[in-house]
Design an enzyme around this catalytic site. Sequence first.
Site, short mmCIF file in Angstrom:
data_model
loop_
_atom_site.label_atom_id
_atom_site.label_comp_id
_atom_site.label_asym_id
_atom_site.label_seq_id
_atom_site.Cartn_x
_atom_site.Cartn_y
_atom_site.Cartn_z
N SER A 19 0.90 -1.40 -0.06
CA SER A 19 -0.12 0.24 0.09
C SER A 19 0.98 1.26 -0.05
CB SER A 19 -0.94 0.00 1.23
OG SER A 19 -1.83 1.00 1.19
N HIS A 20 0.68 2.01 1.25
CA HIS A 20 1.30 3.52 1.03
C HIS A 20 2.59 3.29 1.68
CE1 HIS A 20 -0.53 2.30 4.66
NE2 HIS A 20 -0.01 2.88 5.37
N ASP B 159 -2.55 6.52 -3.39
CA ASP B 159 -1.53 5.74 -2.54
C ASP B 159 -0.65 4.75 -3.42
OD1 ASP B 159 -3.55 3.91 -2.46
OD2 ASP B 159 -2.64 2.96 -0.45
N ASP C 230 -0.89 1.61 -4.03
CA ASP C 230 -1.79 0.54 -4.65
C ASP C 230 -3.05 1.13 -5.03
OD1 ASP C 230 -2.44 0.78 -1.89
OD2 ASP C 230 -3.46 -1.32 -1.95
N ASP D 282 -5.68 2.58 -3.75
CA ASP D 282 -7.09 2.49 -2.80
C ASP D 282 -7.43 3.60 -1.96
OD1 ASP D 282 -5.27 1.77 -1.05
OD2 ASP D 282 -6.13 -0.16 -0.62
N ARG D 283 -6.23 4.21 -1.79
CA ARG D 283 -6.58 5.52 -0.90
C ARG D 283 -6.84 6.79 -1.71
NH1 ARG D 283 -3.26 5.40 4.65
NH2 ARG D 283 -3.82 2.86 5.16
N LYS E 223 -11.40 -0.48 -0.99
CA LYS E 223 -11.55 1.01 -1.27
C LYS E 223 -11.07 1.41 -2.48
CE LYS E 223 -7.80 1.83 1.85
NZ LYS E 223 -7.52 0.37 2.67
#
Length: 543
Positions: A113-114, A277, A279, A281-282, A376
């Site tokens: 992710s982030h 982010d 991946d 999703d944010r 998300k």
Amino acid sequence: MTVQTIETTPYADQKPGTSGLRKRVPVFSQPNYVENYLQAIFDSLDGFAGETLVIGGDGRFYNDVAIQKAIRIASANGFGRVLVGQGGLLSTPAASNLIRKYKAFGGLVLSASHNPGGPDGDFGIKYNIGNGGPAPEKITDAVFARSQVIESYKTIDSPDIDLGALGRQQVGEMMVEVIDPVADYAELMQALFDFDAIRALFASGFRMTFDAMHAITGPYAKVIIEGQLGASAGTVVNGVPSPTFNDGHPDPNLVYCKDMHDLLMTPEGPDFGAASDGDGDRNLIIGKNRFVTPSDSLALLAANAHLAPGYKSGIAGIARSMPTSAAADRVAEKLGIEMHETPTGWKFFGNLLDAGRVTICGEESAGTGSNHVREKDGLWAVLLWLNILAARRQGVDEIVRQHWATYGRNYYTRHDYEEVDAAIANALVDDLRGRLPTLPGQVLNGLEVAYADDFTYHDPVDGSTSAKQGIRIGFADGSRIVLRLSGTGTVGATLRLYLERYEAADGRHDLDTQLALEPLIGIAEQLAGVKARTGRIEPSVIT
Ligand code: VG1
Ligand code: CO
């Protein structure tokens, strides 16, 4: 090509956290580390012979290595087909969409992710089930248990597949299809949003900047925002995915997107700024002179979703993670729809979405999404905002102020203390947990404690229970303090302190957030002693 059974020994540390297994690359690179975990996942599943598996990642360092291993192990275990994004790339929401659209058995999302990437950065593996969402705790618990006793894994001695070439390649009995990572996702977005209206908005001179942070959303944003919606070339910045995120930290917050924030606060800057982010999703949303907190964004998107074609008949309900502010609750109340409070992590929204009880979900950590996928979705949130701006013909700041004037404002902040000694962090949380029963009725800094508990979630759909999901201390005026330990960090412990205060519709909405929350910050320190016990002078990150 022959299937082989390779003997192995367990690794003790393969317990999935909030969002799958996340570790440093040197940990993942240990002999059989990836193989063990993947075999533990497949050993915990039933009935996938001949079925489809979706595989993709955010392009970070080690993505390509892990994908080749995953393809061999999937083939040896009997999957019939793998769908993989070209170059090994798939944003997390795009992977979720593919699983649903092509009725795959499940998918592997390779990302941290982030978190930063690179040879010394983080990597991660997450298994998603057939609804497109992260595996529920029942499965992640089984995977961990299996990883602790694993003795062998199955693989196949086949050459690497060419991830660059679109089309089919055979690996043993299994077919691998390398597909365009963007096309299906872009088609889904077109079905949800009024692209004509957004195109007209850009044609009228509306300017935006989208920071892809050298991560996965670059290719998606270029095709959709610059290509299909006609935003001017250069609207998408940092748009080429890099295995190290250009040595950056792909976390779309005010620390790592400070330059964009500052630009939006100037008269010459664009009208709208957004970021996503590692991946995809944010999301980060900033209007001219107005940063929108993720908790407010959730409430605003829910209140205005009907302006987009995909939600024109209204939303069934809203769900938010427990630490997320209660701003969305007020929208649900007004709309007369269901509102759910779930533990942190997207996996807890899956059942509610599948049962049709909620349409929009969100977390304070910059995550918003809907029933269109089971993750998300950063770009989705940006496009819904654009659709709302196009339909209302107002700026972000005006829309936010009107929202507060209608529903009141939930001042909200999160203070993170990162890389804290794990023993100190655990003791701190345990101590506070022990004192919770004594708190209700006490008056602290003039505020009366209404309730104090460690959040237990009862899933209304499958009846399962998840305990110890974070400490909540609620006050009579609607203020809240929440404290929990992060489940995504890879070094030491991260303490997250969430603070919230409600100001009614006719109250003051122009206070500085940190100042508005100062009394609560004081109470939190008095109760938990994070600074005193960790020796920190201030939080590592304030969002
Ligand atoms: C964090 C966030 C949580 C989010 C999770 C995964 O978890 O707080 O809201 O769901 O990251 O997000 P934690 O346990 O560190 O607080 V992502 O963008 O990694 O998939
Ligand atoms: Co993410």
